[in-house]
Design an enzyme around this catalytic site. Sequence first.
Site, PDB file in Angstrom:
ATOM      1  N   SER A  94     -19.265   0.810  12.228  1.00 20.63           N
ATOM      2  CA  SER A  94     -18.419  -0.037  11.299  1.00 20.63           C
ATOM      3  C   SER A  94     -19.077  -1.463  11.314  1.00 20.63           C
ATOM      4  CB  SER A  94     -17.058  -0.094  11.813  1.00 20.63           C
ATOM      5  OG  SER A  94     -16.866  -0.908  13.047  1.00 20.63           O
ATOM      6  N   LYS A  95     -18.384  -2.183  10.659  1.00 17.87           N
ATOM      7  CA  LYS A  95     -19.071  -3.716  10.361  1.00 17.87           C
ATOM      8  C   LYS A  95     -19.143  -4.377  11.770  1.00 17.87           C
ATOM      9  CE  LYS A  95     -17.990  -4.503   5.497  1.00 17.87           C
ATOM     10  NZ  LYS A  95     -17.542  -5.458   4.495  1.00 17.87           N
ATOM     11  N   ARG A  96     -18.344  -4.169  12.779  1.00 15.49           N
ATOM     12  CA  ARG A  96     -18.299  -4.769  14.056  1.00 15.49           C
ATOM     13  C   ARG A  96     -19.818  -4.516  14.684  1.00 15.49           C
ATOM     14  NH1 ARG A  96     -14.937  -0.455  15.042  1.00 15.49           N
ATOM     15  NH2 ARG A  96     -15.744   0.971  16.780  1.00 15.49           N
ATOM     16  N   HIS A  97     -20.298  -3.494  14.357  1.00 17.52           N
ATOM     17  CA  HIS A  97     -21.539  -3.100  14.904  1.00 17.52           C
ATOM     18  C   HIS A  97     -22.941  -3.992  14.194  1.00 17.52           C
ATOM     19  CE1 HIS A  97     -19.062   0.624  16.065  1.00 17.52           C
ATOM     20  NE2 HIS A  97     -19.689   0.062  17.243  1.00 17.52           N
ATOM     21  N   GLY A  98     -22.325  -4.831  13.110  1.00 17.82           N
ATOM     22  CA  GLY A  98     -23.520  -5.367  12.469  1.00 17.82           C
ATOM     23  C   GLY A  98     -23.616  -4.940  11.087  1.00 17.82           C
TER      24      GLY A  98
END
Length: 497
Positions: free
Chosen positions: A256-260
């Site tokens: 997801s976006k939390r991984h970059g």
Amino acid sequence: MAEVTTRPRVRFAPSPTGYLHVGGARTALFNWLFARRHHGVFILRIEDTDADRSSWDMVAGIVDGLRWLGLDWDEGPDIGGPHAPYFQSQRLDRYRAMADRLVREGHAYYCYCSAEALKERRDASQTTGIAWKYDRRCCELGADQIAELETTGAPRAIRFKVPEGTTYFDDLVHGRIEFDRANLEDFVILRSDRHPTYHLSVVVDDVEMQVTHIVRGDDHISNTPKQVLLYEALGIDLPHFAHVPLILGPDRKRLSKRHGATSVLEYKHLGYLPEAMVNFLALLGWSPGTDLEVFDTAELVEQFSLAGISGGNAVFNPEKLDWFNAQHIARLASGEIARRIEPELRAAGLWNDDVLGSGRSWLLRVIELLKPRARKLTDLVESGRPFFGHAVTYDPDAVATHLGDPGLASHLDALRDRFATMTEFAAPAIEATLRKVAEERGVKAAPLIHATRVAALGRAVSPSLFDVLELLGREKTVQRLGVAARIARGDAAGDRF
């Protein structure tokens, strides 16, 4: 479970509700590689039946991402094809006709239950602790009840009538997968607003577009039994299914976006090569069966097989992506790298049109010098700043370590003066001169080399210093040594000169 039929037809069918993300890009890539490997047809289809969540801008973002990766399509919304249109929003009549056919043939029925009534019954069921599924109330309506509802104009959906028994399909990745139909409720295929649900639209499209292989993520496995039932009700042979592993972040949670960055075009802006991204994505859940890892796209096409897809989830490792990118940068000719970094150099004010003519060979030599250390194209722009621009930004730690001794100032002045009188400013002569100056002044060469590197580039690490100085040229080198001498004396302030 034959993997290949005569000229297989595959599709990538994104919803236009976002840009092309990593998971979708990997799915598109697997379909594209399979089609190209077997001289098949790759179809781009836009699943945009939900008009409120769709926009052309989002379609453009997906298309741009595919094109950046080098994935072309044989049929699609922009180029047409024998099964056009390729926007689901333009195919609504087909879905409605198929739903009506299923009702006529007894495979589906009208459901007049309102959303409020369904919620009330669902909530009541939850109080008993029993999992709720649709109770087939409308399937049991009599002719008089249906006539009365029709007379009042009651909204109606269409539900597929799930038969008893077991549904199975042979997955090319996971093998045989079975579902007990007792766990499937009669699912809606056409909503009361006459818009199709995913299950109906995807089957109708895949049937009409003659799709032979459906390659998609594992998260669709739960959808497949419903679609298999629709194929069977229509009397149509099943396509081959291949459900590929999901992509997880380094924390083993779904990417997801939390991984970059997750949009492939974000990686473009971060300095990644499309060749490297394709190589990296291909090996997320697929293996060629050898220890080889670095492939160009043509090699991937030659090697690709659905049999090489693993059943286990793949982990997105940013460090591995950086490694792939460095490998592909090293493979690129310097002229091609120059073409690719030109927009960034222009945007940074570092481009000089001289490199299109007389300065071309110098530019290529700078790139050859810098690219072994580059992990991204942006690294080449950043490490190239001291070459392409006149200013140097000094790393404070490098200055403190290598220009902090006031006694260095006189040595740097002496080196500057000697460089200024050299007739041939080439790496071997530069090295010999520096070492001669160090010997004459009774100092070790190493401190002078380190100080000169910081003077020239503003940093403590670089390729071969003497090659660096040759490419910088006499004028810049002499000027920067003078600045460094002032820094060592404490006469200069600030970190940019």
